[in-house]
Write a protein that holds these residues in place. Structure first.
Motif, mmCIF file in Angstrom:
data_model
loop_
_atom_site.group_PDB
_atom_site.id
_atom_site.type_symbol
_atom_site.label_atom_id
_atom_site.label_comp_id
_atom_site.label_asym_id
_atom_site.label_seq_id
_atom_site.Cartn_x
_atom_site.Cartn_y
_atom_site.Cartn_z
ATOM 1 N N GLN A 39 0.820 -1.208 0.000
ATOM 2 C CA GLN A 39 0.000 0.000 0.000
ATOM 3 C C GLN A 39 0.857 1.263 0.000
ATOM 4 O O GLN A 39 0.543 2.243 -0.675
ATOM 5 C CB GLN A 39 -0.931 -0.012 1.214
ATOM 6 N N ILE A 40 1.946 1.235 0.760
ATOM 7 C CA ILE A 40 2.824 2.402 0.841
ATOM 8 C C ILE A 40 3.481 2.678 -0.505
ATOM 9 O O ILE A 40 3.553 3.831 -0.946
ATOM 10 C CB ILE A 40 3.893 2.186 1.935
ATOM 11 N N THR A 41 3.953 1.638 -1.177
ATOM 12 C CA THR A 41 4.624 1.827 -2.464
ATOM 13 C C THR A 41 3.633 2.043 -3.598
ATOM 14 O O THR A 41 3.958 2.702 -4.592
ATOM 15 C CB THR A 41 5.506 0.610 -2.789
ATOM 16 N N LEU A 42 2.425 1.530 -3.450
ATOM 17 C CA LEU A 42 1.441 1.567 -4.522
ATOM 18 C C LEU A 42 1.129 2.989 -4.968
ATOM 19 O O LEU A 42 0.968 3.258 -6.169
ATOM 20 C CB LEU A 42 0.159 0.874 -4.054
ATOM 21 N N SER A 43 1.050 3.914 -4.042
ATOM 22 C CA SER A 43 0.624 5.275 -4.376
ATOM 23 C C SER A 43 1.700 6.099 -5.059
ATOM 24 O O SER A 43 1.413 7.208 -5.527
ATOM 25 C CB SER A 43 0.175 5.998 -3.096
ATOM 26 N N HIS A 44 2.936 5.594 -5.121
ATOM 27 C CA HIS A 44 4.024 6.406 -5.678
ATOM 28 C C HIS A 44 4.862 5.690 -6.738
ATOM 29 O O HIS A 44 5.375 6.348 -7.646
ATOM 30 C CB HIS A 44 4.941 6.884 -4.555
ATOM 31 N N PHE A 45 5.036 4.374 -6.634
ATOM 32 C CA PHE A 45 5.973 3.690 -7.519
ATOM 33 C C PHE A 45 5.636 3.877 -8.996
ATOM 34 O O PHE A 45 6.531 3.891 -9.831
ATOM 35 C CB PHE A 45 6.012 2.193 -7.186
ATOM 36 N N ALA A 46 4.349 3.967 -9.333
ATOM 37 C CA ALA A 46 3.960 4.082 -10.740
ATOM 38 C C ALA A 46 3.795 5.524 -11.188
ATOM 39 O O ALA A 46 3.473 5.773 -12.346
ATOM 40 C CB ALA A 46 2.663 3.311 -10.985
ATOM 41 N N MET A 47 4.032 6.467 -10.297
ATOM 42 C CA MET A 47 3.783 7.866 -10.627
ATOM 43 C C MET A 47 5.048 8.558 -11.124
ATOM 44 O O MET A 47 6.136 7.984 -11.133
ATOM 45 C CB MET A 47 3.215 8.582 -9.407
ATOM 46 N N SER A 48 4.883 9.808 -11.502
ATOM 47 C CA SER A 48 5.972 10.569 -12.094
ATOM 48 C C SER A 48 7.152 10.717 -11.138
ATOM 49 O O SER A 48 6.975 10.945 -9.938
ATOM 50 C CB SER A 48 5.477 11.960 -12.489
ATOM 51 N N THR A 49 8.349 10.604 -11.685
ATOM 52 C CA THR A 49 9.562 10.879 -10.919
ATOM 53 C C THR A 49 10.311 12.060 -11.527
ATOM 54 O O THR A 49 11.511 12.227 -11.315
ATOM 55 C CB THR A 49 10.485 9.642 -10.864
ATOM 56 N N ALA A 50 9.605 12.861 -12.302
ATOM 57 C CA ALA A 50 10.240 13.982 -13.000
ATOM 58 C C ALA A 50 10.429 15.185 -12.094
ATOM 59 O O ALA A 50 9.622 15.446 -11.210
ATOM 60 C CB ALA A 50 9.395 14.384 -14.204
ATOM 61 N N ASP A 51 11.505 15.922 -12.338
ATOM 62 C CA ASP A 51 11.731 17.207 -11.690
ATOM 63 C C ASP A 51 11.453 18.283 -12.727
ATOM 64 O O ASP A 51 12.221 18.454 -13.669
ATOM 65 C CB ASP A 51 13.172 17.294 -11.198
ATOM 66 N N LEU A 52 10.357 18.988 -12.574
ATOM 67 C CA LEU A 52 10.001 20.040 -13.521
ATOM 68 C C LEU A 52 10.548 21.398 -13.117
ATOM 69 O O LEU A 52 10.210 22.410 -13.729
ATOM 70 C CB LEU A 52 8.484 20.109 -13.685
ATOM 71 N N GLY A 53 11.387 21.414 -12.085
ATOM 72 C CA GLY A 53 12.043 22.654 -11.711
ATOM 73 C C GLY A 53 11.384 23.367 -10.557
ATOM 74 O O GLY A 53 10.280 23.031 -10.127
ATOM 75 N N PRO A 54 12.061 24.398 -10.027
ATOM 76 C CA PRO A 54 11.575 25.092 -8.822
ATOM 77 C C PRO A 54 10.339 25.950 -9.044
ATOM 78 O O PRO A 54 9.763 26.441 -8.081
ATOM 79 C CB PRO A 54 12.778 25.959 -8.420
ATOM 80 N N SER A 55 9.923 26.142 -10.290
ATOM 81 C CA SER A 55 8.747 26.974 -10.537
ATOM 82 C C SER A 55 7.439 26.210 -10.382
ATOM 83 O O SER A 55 6.370 26.823 -10.351
ATOM 84 C CB SER A 55 8.819 27.570 -11.951
ATOM 85 N N GLU A 56 7.500 24.875 -10.252
ATOM 86 C CA GLU A 56 6.277 24.099 -10.077
ATOM 87 C C GLU A 56 5.757 24.261 -8.658
ATOM 88 O O GLU A 56 6.508 24.171 -7.687
ATOM 89 C CB GLU A 56 6.534 22.624 -10.370
ATOM 90 N N SER A 57 4.472 24.465 -8.515
ATOM 91 C CA SER A 57 3.865 24.647 -7.201
ATOM 92 C C SER A 57 3.855 23.338 -6.419
ATOM 93 O O SER A 57 3.890 22.244 -6.994
ATOM 94 C CB SER A 57 2.438 25.166 -7.340
ATOM 95 N N PHE A 58 3.799 23.485 -5.115
ATOM 96 C CA PHE A 58 3.720 22.334 -4.220
ATOM 97 C C PHE A 58 2.528 21.453 -4.562
ATOM 98 O O PHE A 58 2.636 20.231 -4.667
ATOM 99 C CB PHE A 58 3.635 22.836 -2.776
ATOM 100 N N VAL A 59 1.367 22.068 -4.776
ATOM 101 C CA VAL A 59 0.150 21.288 -4.978
ATOM 102 C C VAL A 59 0.213 20.505 -6.287
ATOM 103 O O VAL A 59 -0.182 19.340 -6.343
ATOM 104 C CB VAL A 59 -1.095 22.207 -4.931
ATOM 105 N N GLN A 60 0.736 21.106 -7.358
ATOM 106 C CA GLN A 60 0.815 20.375 -8.620
ATOM 107 C C GLN A 60 1.797 19.217 -8.509
ATOM 108 O O GLN A 60 1.533 18.124 -9.015
ATOM 109 C CB GLN A 60 1.236 21.303 -9.762
#
Length: 548
Positions: A429-450
């Motif tokens: 359950q702990i890994t399920l919510s993140h392992f398949a999601m984005s690991t990209a760094d879009l830079g410091p201009s991306e908001s916390f919520v996005q």
């Protein structure tokens, strides 16, 4: 979006001055347009100093509000040294590779910012967004593996294969999410803060203690069943009930770690340590030290300890570069062992998770005995309270059950393995919510919520199954509002979905089976990438282009 204007009695600090302070090694954070110097607090922060270091040079308003109580916010006022005017543009923190010019370095062009070294990571595995829906499209022909394998690998290009994969995935991420322009991100932040106020006004931060009475009843029944079957000699059944007891306890320890039960730092800490250490043998302090960083740099291969599981798992092809973990302060080497295990990681995922609890023991002991726990400040007593809890745990479980209550070593080993393996679902359950999601760094201009919504998924389940998932199925909601009691997360989810539809951020929601399939798919993709790189190297060696 500029926050409310701060009190005018503090001096306005120019951006160049703040940069110079950071270059001198100071922990400078922007909070509601105030400039905070957190140097004195770093050694005493109950969540560890790395959570602070990842906010250096950034506007940390939303992160601080999400993770801290109003009382903690009030205490932060003593660290104010100035204020900024207008919209703050984030630096890349030094711990993440940002470089800052000291005060004595002559600045020829004031418009030139400090050099920022920002690693750019891979991106999502999900289908393109359906413009008519607030949810990610859960059916369709797109797959990450087909997208990546279609990338042309030009041998004359200076980019490595991994650079090509990374750039293609970042491009995909940017096509799926709102633009990073300041006016767009500011609007998202404004509406996120309005959502937070609506949630507060709706009373969703208030804990219903009847829910915890039901939880305690469940815990008592599971533990009583364990002891009953132990007494009559049904050892395997007893071990299974003990594992279920531990599995359920994790959820309340998680709540307490986020101050989601009483909302009192001290009371919730005591509750959490009693549950985690005395009854479960795991360190709540270690978890908070780890988990706070996870909530700030979610799914960053370089920085998030929750996805750093080399040599067993790699959820990003960037791990094939032997990345340096800023959390563990070491290189996660892509060595001979990793070259074997990662190629089969999608087959090893569940078997390895069966032994996850043993690794948590190790991490807990390293934290408590290795000098990571605070020795002074308001959390000085946590370490000793936790060490006492571990002695208590191994007395009742190690001595009382394993040694005194079981007849022989073979039965002891069987009991130990069954009780620990039954807890495997919580690791999934702990890994399920993140392992398949984005690991990209879009830079410091991306908001916390996005960033939180881009790196986290929710799991669909009927309400009667909420007890099994323990609130962890609402991870996207939880990452936006981590102090909301878990029994209120289902009601909060509807409000968050409306918010996502309004601002155009795709909301990842999958069924439990489909979510697991996505995780296995991601692990399989990285395994195939590892094989591609190995084959490329083999061909190059045969051609004499690279040494063995």
């Amino acid at each position: 979006m500029p926050p409310p204007a701060p009190h005018r009695s503090l001096p306005v600090l120019p951006r160049r001055e703040i940069e110079a302070l950071i270059a001198d090694g100071h922990a400078i954070i922007i909070l509601d347009s105030y400039v905070l110097k957190a140097d004195a607090w770093r050694p005493f922060h109950p969540g560890g100093d790395k959570a602070i270091l990842h906010m250096v040079g950034r506007d940390a308003t939303d992160e601080v509000n999400a993770l801290h109580s109003p009382e903690a916010r009030q205490r932060m006022n003593s660290y104010k040294i100035g204020r900024v005017e207008g919209r703050w543009v984030n630096f890349v923190p030094p711990i993440q590779g940002g470089k800052f010019r000291p005060r004595d370095v002559e600045v020829v062009d004031e418009g030139v910012e400090a050099e920022s070294a920002s690693s750019q990571d891979p991106s999502p595995v999900f289908d393109p967004v359906d413009p008519s829906s607030e949810l990610r499209q859960r059916k369709g022909g797109y797959s990450r593996s087909s997208s990546i394998s279609s990338v042309a690998l030009d041998e004359d290009s200076r980019m490595s294969h991994i650079d090509v994969w990374t750039r293609e995935e970042i491009k995909l991420d940017k096509s799926m999410y709102p633009p990073l322009e300041p006016e767009v991100q500011d609007d998202i932040v404004r509406k996120y803060r309005e959502l937070g106020q609506r949630i507060k006004d709706a009373g969703l931060y208030q804990c219903n203690y009847t829910d915890y009475l039901i939880e305690c009843t469940r815990y008592t029944l599971l533990l009583a069943s364990c002891l009953y079957f132990l007494n009559i000699g049904w050892y395997k059944t007893s071990a299974a009930f003990l594992g279920m007891f531990w599995h359920q306890l994790v959820f309340s320890a998680h709540d307490a770690g986020h101050m989601g039960i009483t909302h009192s730092f001290t009371l919730d800490t005591i509750i959490g340590i009693v549950i985690a250490d005395y009854l479960g043998g795991l360190s709540l302090g270690w978890w908070k030290h780890n988990h706070n960083v996870h909530h700030i740099v979610t799914n960053s291969p370089d920085h998030d300890p929750d996805i750093q599981h080399m040599p067993f798992f790699a959820v990003s092809h960037r791990f094939l570069l032997s990345l340096r973990s800023t959390y563990y302060d070491k290189i996660m080497t892509y060595d001979a062992v990793a070259r074997v295990t990662l190629r089969a990681q999608h087959y090893l995922y569940y078997p390895v998770l069966l032994f996850g609890r043993f690794n948590l023991y190790r991490l807990s002991w390293v934290y408590l005995l290795g000098g990571q726990a605070p020795k002074r400040g308001p959390a000085w007593w946590h370490r000793w309270f936790e060490i006492t809890g571990h002695v208590f745990f191994w007395t009742w479980f190690g001595y009382g059950i394993l040694y005194r209550s079981l007849p022989d070593n073979s039965t002891r080993l069987t009991y130990l393995l069954i009780s620990h393996m039954v807890t495997m679902p919580v690791h999934a359950q702990i890994t399920l919510s993140h392992f398949a999601m984005s690991t990209a760094d879009l830079g410091p201009s991306e908001s916390f919520v996005q960033k939180m919504l881009r790196t986290t998924m929710d799991i669909e389940c009927p309400p009667w199954l909420d007890f099994f998932h323990g609130g962890l199925q609402f991870q996207a909601v939880h990452h936006l509002f981590p102090r909301i009691p878990r029994h209120n997360l289902r009601r909060t989810q509807a409000l968050v979905q409306e918010f996502c539809k309004e601002v155009g951020i795709p909301y990842a929601l999958y069924g439990f089976v489909e979510g697991n399939g996505r995780v296995i798919g991601r692990l399989g993709d990285v395994a195939r990438q590892a094989k591609i790189l190995a084959e490329c190297k083999r061909v190059s060696v045969e051609k004499g282009e690279v040494p063995l």
